[in-house]
Write an enzyme that holds these catalytic residues in place. Structure first.
Site, PDB file in Angstrom:
ATOM      1  N   LYS A  13       0.838  -1.097   0.072  1.00 49.02           N
ATOM      2  CA  LYS A  13       0.126   0.023   0.171  1.00 49.02           C
ATOM      3  C   LYS A  13       0.697   1.511  -0.013  1.00 49.02           C
ATOM      4  CE  LYS A  13      -2.209  -1.154   3.918  1.00 49.02           C
ATOM      5  NZ  LYS A  13      -1.441  -2.344   3.996  1.00 49.02           N
ATOM      6  N   ARG A 171      -0.130  -9.492  13.194  1.00 53.33           N
ATOM      7  CA  ARG A 171      -0.719  -8.356  12.439  1.00 53.33           C
ATOM      8  C   ARG A 171      -1.351  -9.099  11.583  1.00 53.33           C
ATOM      9  NH1 ARG A 171       4.384  -5.334  10.762  1.00 53.33           N
ATOM     10  NH2 ARG A 171       3.028  -3.993   9.424  1.00 53.33           N
TER      11      ARG A 171
HETATM   12  P1  ADP Z   1       2.170  -1.887   3.150  1.00 45.66           P
HETATM   13  O1  ADP Z   1       2.109  -0.353   3.025  1.00 45.66           O
HETATM   14  O2  ADP Z   1       1.118  -2.398   2.581  1.00 45.66           O
HETATM   15  O3  ADP Z   1       2.335  -2.413   4.548  1.00 45.66           O
HETATM   16  P2  ADP Z   1       4.729  -1.666   1.888  1.00 45.66           P
HETATM   17  O4  ADP Z   1       4.691  -0.763   0.643  1.00 45.66           O
HETATM   18  O5  ADP Z   1       5.665  -1.227   2.943  1.00 45.66           O
HETATM   19  O6  ADP Z   1       3.332  -2.256   2.339  1.00 45.66           O
HETATM   20  O7  ADP Z   1       5.655  -2.861   1.176  1.00 45.66           O
HETATM   21  C1  ADP Z   1       5.894  -3.917   1.947  1.00 45.66           C
HETATM   22  C2  ADP Z   1       7.485  -4.486   1.370  1.00 45.66           C
HETATM   23  O8  ADP Z   1       7.068  -5.094   0.143  1.00 45.66           O
HETATM   24  C3  ADP Z   1       8.404  -3.234   1.406  1.00 45.66           C
HETATM   25  O9  ADP Z   1       9.648  -3.674   1.553  1.00 45.66           O
HETATM   26  C4  ADP Z   1       8.239  -2.929  -0.410  1.00 45.66           C
HETATM   27  O10 ADP Z   1       9.371  -2.732  -0.597  1.00 45.66           O
HETATM   28  C5  ADP Z   1       7.788  -4.547  -0.652  1.00 45.66           C
HETATM   29  N1  ADP Z   1       7.027  -4.383  -1.840  1.00 45.66           N
HETATM   30  C6  ADP Z   1       6.013  -3.784  -2.160  1.00 45.66           C
HETATM   31  N2  ADP Z   1       5.397  -3.944  -3.331  1.00 45.66           N
HETATM   32  C7  ADP Z   1       6.081  -5.146  -3.707  1.00 45.66           C
HETATM   33  C8  ADP Z   1       6.188  -5.859  -5.063  1.00 45.66           C
HETATM   34  N3  ADP Z   1       5.083  -5.655  -5.922  1.00 45.66           N
HETATM   35  N4  ADP Z   1       6.867  -7.093  -5.020  1.00 45.66           N
HETATM   36  C9  ADP Z   1       7.631  -7.154  -4.013  1.00 45.66           C
HETATM   37  N5  ADP Z   1       8.103  -6.478  -2.830  1.00 45.66           N
HETATM   38  C10 ADP Z   1       7.199  -5.254  -2.669  1.00 45.66           C
HETATM   39  P1  AMP Z   2       0.625   0.273   9.157  1.00 39.89           P
HETATM   40  O1  AMP Z   2       1.910   1.350   8.944  1.00 39.89           O
HETATM   41  O2  AMP Z   2      -0.499   0.680   8.185  1.00 39.89           O
HETATM   42  O3  AMP Z   2       1.247  -0.937   8.694  1.00 39.89           O
HETATM   43  O4  AMP Z   2       0.076   0.656  10.564  1.00 39.89           O
HETATM   44  C1  AMP Z   2       0.846   0.156  11.746  1.00 39.89           C
HETATM   45  C2  AMP Z   2       0.215  -0.111  12.923  1.00 39.89           C
HETATM   46  O5  AMP Z   2      -0.554   1.269  13.055  1.00 39.89           O
HETATM   47  C3  AMP Z   2      -0.698  -1.185  13.014  1.00 39.89           C
HETATM   48  O6  AMP Z   2      -0.599  -2.523  13.310  1.00 39.89           O
HETATM   49  C4  AMP Z   2      -1.766  -0.564  13.860  1.00 39.89           C
HETATM   50  O7  AMP Z   2      -1.360  -0.842  15.303  1.00 39.89           O
HETATM   51  C5  AMP Z   2      -1.771   0.980  13.801  1.00 39.89           C
HETATM   52  N1  AMP Z   2      -2.835   1.285  12.804  1.00 39.89           N
HETATM   53  C6  AMP Z   2      -2.682   2.080  11.722  1.00 39.89           C
HETATM   54  N2  AMP Z   2      -3.846   2.284  11.102  1.00 39.89           N
HETATM   55  C7  AMP Z   2      -4.680   2.061  11.984  1.00 39.89           C
HETATM   56  C8  AMP Z   2      -5.967   1.730  11.989  1.00 39.89           C
HETATM   57  N3  AMP Z   2      -6.937   2.454  10.752  1.00 39.89           N
HETATM   58  N4  AMP Z   2      -7.008   1.483  12.904  1.00 39.89           N
HETATM   59  C9  AMP Z   2      -6.172   0.740  14.008  1.00 39.89           C
HETATM   60  N5  AMP Z   2      -4.793   0.777  14.046  1.00 39.89           N
HETATM   61  C10 AMP Z   2      -4.270   1.278  13.164  1.00 39.89           C
END
Ligand code: ADP
Ligand code: AMP
Length: 217
Positions: A13, A171
Site C-alpha cells: 500500500k 498483525r
Molecule cells: P504496506 O504499506 O501495505 O504495509 P509496503 O508498501 O510497505 O506495504 O510494502 C511492504 C514491503 O514489500 C516493502 O519492503 C516493499 O518494498 C515491498 N514491496 C512492495 N510492493 C512489492 C511488490 N510488488 N513486489 C515485491 N515487493 C514489494
Molecule cells: P501500518 O503502517 O498501516 O502497517 O500500521 C502500523 C500499525 O498502526 C498497525 O499495526 C496498527 O497498530 C496501527 N494502525 C494503523 N492504522 C490503523 C487503523 N486504521 N486502525 C487501527 N490501528 C491502526
C-alpha cells in the site's frame, strides 16, 4: 478524487501510494505514518498508540476515528486524497462515511492490493524505511542503490519495530479477523476493486492507474 487503498500489512500500500499520489496529484494520508509520528514525538496519542502497535494490535477505533475526522476536515484535502491503512474495521468504515457526508464528499474507489500470507511475511521482515522521508524499500525485492541509504534523500534506512516475525504474524491474524470483512462491505457498495499485488511493483501500479483513469471517465 477520494481513493481508499486497502490490503493486508505488507501488500504494498505505502509503495503504491507513493506513485499513485504523484501520478494523480493526491494527498497521501496514512494512519500508520500519523501514529508513528506521534510515537516519535512522544505525544499522549503516541504513548497510547505505541502499546497497541508494539504488539501488532489495532489502535482503538474511537482514537483513529477522531484523528481522521480532524485530518479530513483540513483544507489541503480538497484537491483529492488517498487513504492508506484506513479504514481497517467496519466501524471505521461507517464512521468514514459519516465524516464524508458532513464534508459533502464521496469515496470514488476502494482498491484492494491482494497478496498471499506466505509472501507477506517475507515482504514485511525484509522491509526498510527511510528515517527522513519515509520512502519504502525491500532488502531483496526493492533494494536502494546504496545499502541502507535512501535513493531520494540519502537518509538512513531502518527496520520498523513491528516488522519482526512474531509481530508480523499477529498483525496478519488481526487483519484476517478485523479488516477482511471490509472487502464484503465495499463490494456491497459497488466500490470494491481488487488488483493482484503479487507482481512487480510497476505492474501493480499500472493496474491501479488504469482503474482510476477508467473511474474518472
Ligand atoms: P504496506 O504499506 O501495505 O504495509 P509496503 O508498501 O510497505 O506495504 O510494502 C511492504 C514491503 O514489500 C516493502 O519492503 C516493499 O518494498 C515491498 N514491496 C512492495 N510492493 C512489492 C511488490 N510488488 N513486489 C515485491 N515487493 C514489494
Ligand atoms: P501500518 O503502517 O498501516 O502497517 O500500521 C502500523 C500499525 O498502526 C498497525 O499495526 C496498527 O497498530 C496501527 N494502525 C494503523 N492504522 C490503523 C487503523 N486504521 N486502525 C487501527 N490501528 C491502526
Amino acid at each position: 478524487m477520494l481513493v481508499v487503498l486497502m490490503g493486508p500489512p505488507g501488500a504494498g500500500k505505502g509503495t503504491q501510494a507513493e506513485r499513485v499520489t504523484k501520478e494523480f496529484n493526491l494527498l497521501h494520508i496514512s494512519t500508520g505514518d500519523i501514529l508513528r509520528g506521534a510515537v516519535k514525538e512522544e505525544t499522549p496519542l503516541g504513548k497510547e498508540a505505541k502499546e497497541y502497535m508494539d504488539r501488532g494490535a489495532l489502535v482503538p477505533d474511537e482514537v483513529i476515528i477522531n484523528i481522521m475526522k480532524e485530518r479530513l476536515a483540513k483544507p489541503d484535502c480538497v484537491a483529492g486524497v488517498l487513504l492508506d491503512g484506513f479504514p481497517r474495521t467496519v466501524e471505521q468504515a461507517e464512521a468514514l462515511e459519516n465524516v464524508l457526508k458532513d464534508l459533502h464528499l464521496n469515496i470514488d474507489a476502494v482498491i484492494n492490493v491482494d497478496v498471499s500470507p506466505d509472501e507477506l511475511l517475507d515482504r514485511l521482515t525484509g522491509r526498510r524505511v527511510c528515517r527522513s522521508c519515509g520512502s519504502t524499500y525491500h532488502m531483496k525485492f526493492n533494494p536502494p542503490r546504496v545499502r541502507n541509504i535512501c535513493d531520494h534523500c540519502s537518509g538512513e534506512l531502518y527496520q520498523r519495530s513491528d516488522d519482526t516475525v512474531d509481530t508480523v504474524k499477529e498483525r496478519l491474524e488481526v487483519y484476517g479477523k478485523q479488516t477482511l470483512p471490509l472487502i464484503e462491505y465495499y463490494q456491497r457498495k459497488n466500490l470494491y476493486h481488487a488488483v493482484d499485488g503479487a507482481r512487480p511493483i510497476d505492474e501493480v501500479f499500472e493496474d491501479i492507474a488504469t482503474h482510476l483513469k477508467e473511474g474518472k471517465g
